[in-house]
Design a protein around this motif. Structure first.
Motif, PDB file in Angstrom:
ATOM      1  N   ALA A   1       0.833  -1.203   0.000  1.00 54.68           N
ATOM      2  CA  ALA A   1       0.000   0.000   0.000  1.00 54.68           C
ATOM      3  C   ALA A   1       0.864   1.247   0.000  1.00 54.68           C
ATOM      4  O   ALA A   1       0.633   2.196  -0.758  1.00 54.68           O
ATOM      5  CB  ALA A   1      -0.940  -0.008   1.212  1.00 54.68           C
ATOM      6  N   SER A   2       1.906   1.239   0.839  1.00 52.55           N
ATOM      7  CA  SER A   2       2.801   2.385   0.918  1.00 52.55           C
ATOM      8  C   SER A   2       3.593   2.544  -0.377  1.00 52.55           C
ATOM      9  O   SER A   2       3.752   3.647  -0.898  1.00 52.55           O
ATOM     10  CB  SER A   2       3.747   2.217   2.108  1.00 52.55           C
ATOM     11  N   ALA A   3       4.069   1.421  -0.919  1.00 56.00           N
ATOM     12  CA  ALA A   3       4.869   1.485  -2.145  1.00 56.00           C
ATOM     13  C   ALA A   3       4.030   1.939  -3.326  1.00 56.00           C
ATOM     14  O   ALA A   3       4.505   2.676  -4.196  1.00 56.00           O
ATOM     15  CB  ALA A   3       5.467   0.121  -2.438  1.00 56.00           C
ATOM     16  N   THR A   4       2.770   1.562  -3.395  1.00 56.01           N
ATOM     17  CA  THR A   4       1.902   1.954  -4.506  1.00 56.01           C
ATOM     18  C   THR A   4       1.647   3.456  -4.477  1.00 56.01           C
ATOM     19  O   THR A   4       1.661   4.132  -5.524  1.00 56.01           O
ATOM     20  CB  THR A   4       0.576   1.195  -4.433  1.00 56.01           C
ATOM     21  N   GLY A   5       1.411   3.973  -3.278  1.00 54.40           N
ATOM     22  CA  GLY A   5       1.156   5.406  -3.173  1.00 54.40           C
ATOM     23  C   GLY A   5       2.363   6.226  -3.554  1.00 54.40           C
ATOM     24  O   GLY A   5       2.234   7.319  -4.109  1.00 54.40           O
ATOM     25  N   ALA A   6       3.563   5.712  -3.303  1.00 51.62           N
ATOM     26  CA  ALA A   6       4.775   6.477  -3.590  1.00 51.62           C
ATOM     27  C   ALA A   6       5.322   6.216  -4.989  1.00 51.62           C
ATOM     28  O   ALA A   6       6.201   6.933  -5.453  1.00 51.62           O
ATOM     29  CB  ALA A   6       5.841   6.146  -2.547  1.00 51.62           C
ATOM     30  N   ALA A   7       4.814   5.225  -5.688  1.00 52.79           N
ATOM     31  CA  ALA A   7       5.380   4.844  -6.985  1.00 52.79           C
ATOM     32  C   ALA A   7       4.861   5.742  -8.092  1.00 52.79           C
ATOM     33  O   ALA A   7       3.815   6.396  -7.972  1.00 52.79           O
ATOM     34  CB  ALA A   7       5.024   3.399  -7.287  1.00 52.79           C
ATOM     35  N   SER A   8       5.598   5.797  -9.193  1.00 53.50           N
ATOM     36  CA  SER A   8       5.177   6.534 -10.385  1.00 53.50           C
ATOM     37  C   SER A   8       3.996   5.823 -11.015  1.00 53.50           C
ATOM     38  O   SER A   8       3.725   4.653 -10.743  1.00 53.50           O
ATOM     39  CB  SER A   8       6.336   6.638 -11.373  1.00 53.50           C
ATOM     40  N   ARG A   9       3.325   6.573 -11.895  1.00 54.20           N
ATOM     41  CA  ARG A   9       2.076   6.061 -12.454  1.00 54.20           C
ATOM     42  C   ARG A   9       2.308   4.795 -13.287  1.00 54.20           C
ATOM     43  O   ARG A   9       1.463   3.894 -13.288  1.00 54.20           O
ATOM     44  CB  ARG A   9       1.431   7.154 -13.312  1.00 54.20           C
ATOM     45  N   ASP A  10       3.448   4.690 -13.967  1.00 50.36           N
ATOM     46  CA  ASP A  10       3.687   3.512 -14.817  1.00 50.36           C
ATOM     47  C   ASP A  10       3.959   2.254 -13.996  1.00 50.36           C
ATOM     48  O   ASP A  10       3.782   1.132 -14.484  1.00 50.36           O
ATOM     49  CB  ASP A  10       4.848   3.767 -15.777  1.00 50.36           C
ATOM     50  N   LYS A  11       4.415   2.386 -12.764  1.00 53.34           N
ATOM     51  CA  LYS A  11       4.702   1.215 -11.926  1.00 53.34           C
ATOM     52  C   LYS A  11       3.519   0.836 -11.035  1.00 53.34           C
ATOM     53  O   LYS A  11       3.509  -0.233 -10.434  1.00 53.34           O
ATOM     54  CB  LYS A  11       5.930   1.474 -11.047  1.00 53.34           C
ATOM     55  N   GLN A  12       2.560   1.735 -10.922  1.00 53.26           N
ATOM     56  CA  GLN A  12       1.453   1.482 -10.012  1.00 53.26           C
ATOM     57  C   GLN A  12       0.601   0.268 -10.409  1.00 53.26           C
ATOM     58  O   GLN A  12       0.147  -0.477  -9.533  1.00 53.26           O
ATOM     59  CB  GLN A  12       0.575   2.734  -9.900  1.00 53.26           C
ATOM     60  N   PRO A  13       0.347  -0.011 -11.715  1.00 53.43           N
ATOM     61  CA  PRO A  13      -0.495  -1.176 -12.035  1.00 53.43           C
ATOM     62  C   PRO A  13       0.031  -2.491 -11.474  1.00 53.43           C
ATOM     63  O   PRO A  13      -0.717  -3.304 -10.952  1.00 53.43           O
ATOM     64  CB  PRO A  13      -0.517  -1.186 -13.570  1.00 53.43           C
ATOM     65  N   ALA A  14       1.324  -2.713 -11.600  1.00 50.55           N
ATOM     66  CA  ALA A  14       1.889  -3.976 -11.098  1.00 50.55           C
ATOM     67  C   ALA A  14       1.766  -4.063  -9.587  1.00 50.55           C
ATOM     68  O   ALA A  14       1.450  -5.121  -9.011  1.00 50.55           O
ATOM     69  CB  ALA A  14       3.352  -4.096 -11.517  1.00 50.55           C
ATOM     70  N   LEU A  15       2.004  -2.918  -8.899  1.00 48.08           N
ATOM     71  CA  LEU A  15       1.920  -2.922  -7.446  1.00 48.08           C
ATOM     72  C   LEU A  15       0.477  -3.109  -6.985  1.00 48.08           C
ATOM     73  O   LEU A  15       0.205  -3.795  -5.986  1.00 48.08           O
ATOM     74  CB  LEU A  15       2.487  -1.620  -6.886  1.00 48.08           C
ATOM     75  N   VAL A  16      -0.465  -2.499  -7.723  1.00 47.78           N
ATOM     76  CA  VAL A  16      -1.879  -2.671  -7.370  1.00 47.78           C
ATOM     77  C   VAL A  16      -2.291  -4.130  -7.516  1.00 47.78           C
ATOM     78  O   VAL A  16      -3.007  -4.688  -6.674  1.00 47.78           O
ATOM     79  CB  VAL A  16      -2.761  -1.757  -8.255  1.00 47.78           C
TER      80      VAL A  16
END
Length: 689
Positions: free
Chosen positions: A70-85
């Protein structure tokens, strides 16, 4: 007390013992079953606890992973967020599934009074201070809201999460509370498991001691009357085992040690002799006339001779010496600390003199006669195998001297051994190359000079040594087991040559081929013979098999009789070779089994000068004529011998006076030259009046 009351008391006692016995068995069986069930329960409980602890450990890790993602997704760039989600979504779903499985496995009920017990699992899940159920459900709900929020931001969908961003953040305190709750739950599960295991083990221990007590009571009050019988049976088994061990290393007939014992202990004897720096003599013996004893007096007499010989061997040697029966009439004596050559010589003479004394069996005096060969360690060889081989060669040398004597292994015998080994090797090569040749010696009628047959004889023309006499290589081939292969080479070549003569109209009577008992014992000999005749195109009536009298004697025991009948039924003739030199029963000399008798050459040579031989040949001739069996005399070498045979009435002869054994081309010339001349028609020239 009368017999009847005694029997009644005995019957009641036996009945009581049986009842007690079966009751004890039932009690023991019940205790064993109970112990087994408890053990199964213990194992099932432990497995269940391990499963719960694995789930707890997984939940601890997943709770931390959800917060981290959750913390990493909020801090990640938009292109990396899908994988983290996606990873956050998977972790949240797995956490929720595991929690449902945990509730199902523990059967936890939020309304159960057990939640008020600080030592219960329900207390950790639904009560202070952990409220694990609350934090687990909350963690899942927050995770799902956060996932929905992130997905709405990424897709820009208007129908996604509509709450404020501050409502979806995951607080680390929630994860820490969840982690603490699961840690407490794991400790509570382990404590419960240990408590249950202790109770089950205590119960199992009680059952175990009770089982031991019942077994002890059974042993004291039930099995004691049976102890004497068991002890007796045990002694019987020990005696049987000792008897089997004795039989394994001793000969059943003579009681001497057997070949197995010799093989296992010979090396040990040699090592002891080497350590003491002594000599060891190997004396190999066999009886010169044992076969004659068996054939004339029967196997009971032969067995008696073997037993007496074995006893005389024991009486002739020391306790430290070893007496062995190898098999048949072959024996070995191992003389430890034998001393010098003269000592061994004197000892061998004494042993042979004792063994060669007459033996009386059922009123018949038997003179078995024994010969011996001696090899000495370390002079003649330094290992068991070579010592036995050398002693056997020395025995063979003693037999050539006439029997009843002994011979030491010598350098001359060593050279003979080396020569024999080389001969064996060359023979293997000759077999693989089918290098054995067939020579032919005709048999003719003295009355009209017609050819009655031709005998096939094996010859070996060695590439380096030249022509090796059959008397030199055939005994070696028989001892090495090469005769079946050599015999088949000779039979094939002889039949093919005779088939060629037959197709060309060349008269040769019948082809006679010598066949040994070893060849006849081959299971497929008759099939091989018929196949060879068929391939070559030679009619079976044109072939004769020459067998010796010993084959006739042993046929019923080896199965040769049925094989010979099968071969003869197919049209192949049978001839009894070297007749008069063996011990065949006259019951075998009949036209239903034999087509021709062959008088041995020792009765033919100098027959005109030896009246005894003349009488023997005449008797054999009259016997054969009376039975309707033809006869041929071999070894006729002079005109005088031919005249004597003609006068006796023995018409068919074979020998050097007729023709020497010839190779195939010379034999063809000889046969062709004696074919009857066909009349030739001469056409006259000129006119006819």
């Amino acid at each position: 007390m009368s017999q009847q009351p005694v029997q009644t008391v005995s019957g009641k006692l036996i009945l009581l013992i049986k009842a007690g016995y079966w009751l004890a068995l039932l009690i023991i069986a019940a205790m064993v079953v109970a112990s087994f069930i408890l053990l199964q329960q213990t194992m099932a409980t432990q497995q269940h606890n391990h499963t719960l602890l694995d789930i707890v450990g997984t939940q601890k890790a997943l709770s931390q992973r959800i917060v981290f993602l959750a913390s990493a997704t909020g801090a990640a760039s938009r292109d990396k967020q899908p994988a983290l989600v996606s990873a956050l979504k998977q972790a949240t779903a797995e956490f929720e599934t595991n929690y449902d499985l945990l509730l199902d496995q523990t059967n936890a009920d939020p309304m159960s009074p057990a939640r008020l017990d600080p030592k219960s699992i329900e207390s950790v899940l639904f009560a202070k201070p952990f409220h694990l159920d609350y934090f687990s459900v909350g963690l899942v709900a927050n995770g799902e809201r956060l996932i929905s929020s992130f997905e709405s931001q990424l897709t820009g969908a208007s129908d996604g999460y509509k709450g404020g961003g501050e409502r979806v953040n995951l607080d680390a305190s929630v994860a820490n509370a969840t982690l603490s709750g699961y840690a407490a739950l794991g400790q509570r599960i382990s404590a419960d498991a240990d408590e249950r295991s202790d109770k089950l083990l205590a119960l199992h221990r009680t059952l175990f001691y009770a089982t031991l007590a019942v077994i002890l009571l059974v042993a004291l009050f039930i099995f004691r009357p049976m102890s004497n019988a068991i002890l007796r049976k045990t002694h019987e088994l020990i005696d049987a085992r000792n008897s089997m061990a004795f039989i394994a290393v001793h000969d059943g007939l003579t009681g001497l040690h057997n070949r197995t014992f010799l093989t296992d202990h010979f090396d040990t004897l040699i090592k002891g002799t080497h350590r003491r720096r002594e000599r060891l003599a190997v004396v190999q013996l066999d009886l010169d006339r044992f076969k004659q004893i068996n054939d004339t007096l029967g196997h009971a007499a032969g067995d008696y001779v073997l037993v007496v010989t074995a006893q005389r061997m024991r009486d002739s040697c020391r306790a430290s010496d070893l007496c062995v029966r190898l098999g048949g009439d072959e024996f070995v004596m191992i003389l430890a600390g034998a001393g010098g050559t003269e000592d061994i010589n004197m000892l061998a003479r004494r042993i042979l003199a004792h063994i060669n004394e007459p033996i009386v069996f059922q009123g018949t005096t038997i003179l078995p006669g024994a010969s011996a060969g001696i090899a000495v360690y370390p002079i003649d060889a330094d290992n068991a195998q070579d010592l036995l081989v050398h002693a056997d060669l020395a025995l063979y040398s003693a037999k050539k001297l006439g029997g009843g004597n002994f011979s030491f292994f010598s350098e001359e015998l060593r050279r003979e051994l080396d020569y024999r080994k080389q001969l064996e090797h060359d023979m293997k090569v000759a077999i693989s190359e089918r290098a054995f040749q067939v020579y032919f010696q005709p048999q003719v009628s003295l009355t009209d000079g017609t050819i009655s047959g031709i005998e096939a004889l094996v010859r070996w023309n060695h590439a380096e040594r030249g022509m090796i006499p059959p008397g030199e290589f055939i005994p070696v081939a028989e001892k090495c087991g090469f005769m079946p292969e050599i015999g088949r080479i000779v039979i094939s070549k002889a039949i093919n040559e005779a088939a060629e003569w037959n197709r060309n109209g060349i008269a040769f009577g019948r082809l006679a081929v010598n066949v040994s008992g070893t060849e006849l014992r081959e299971h497929d000999f008759d099939a091989f013979l018929f196949e060879t005749l068929e391939k070559a195109g030679l009619p079976p009536q044109k072939l004769s098999l020459e067998i010796v009298e010993s084959v006739i004697l042993d046929d019923e025991k080896t199965g040769i009789a049925a094989k010979l009948r099968h071969i003869r039924a197919a049209g192949v003739h049978l001839e009894l070779d070297d007749f008069g030199t063996g011990y065949a029963s006259l019951s075998h000399v009949n036209p239903n089994e034999i087509d021709r008798l062959k008088i041995d050459r020792r009765f033919v040579q100098n027959i005109h000068e030896n009246g005894d031989n003349s009488k023997i040949v005449r008797a054999i001739t009259e016997l054969a004529r009376g039975l309707g069996i033809s006869i041929v005399a071999e070894g006729a070498e002079t005109e005088a011998e031919l005249d004597s045979l003609m006068a006796i009435g023995c018409d068919q002869v074979q020998g050097y006076s007729i023709a020497f054994p010839m190779p195939r081309d010379k034999a063809l010339e000889w046969l062709t030259a004696r074919m009857p001349k066909k009349a030739r028609l001469t056409v006259l020239q000129g006119s006819l009046a």
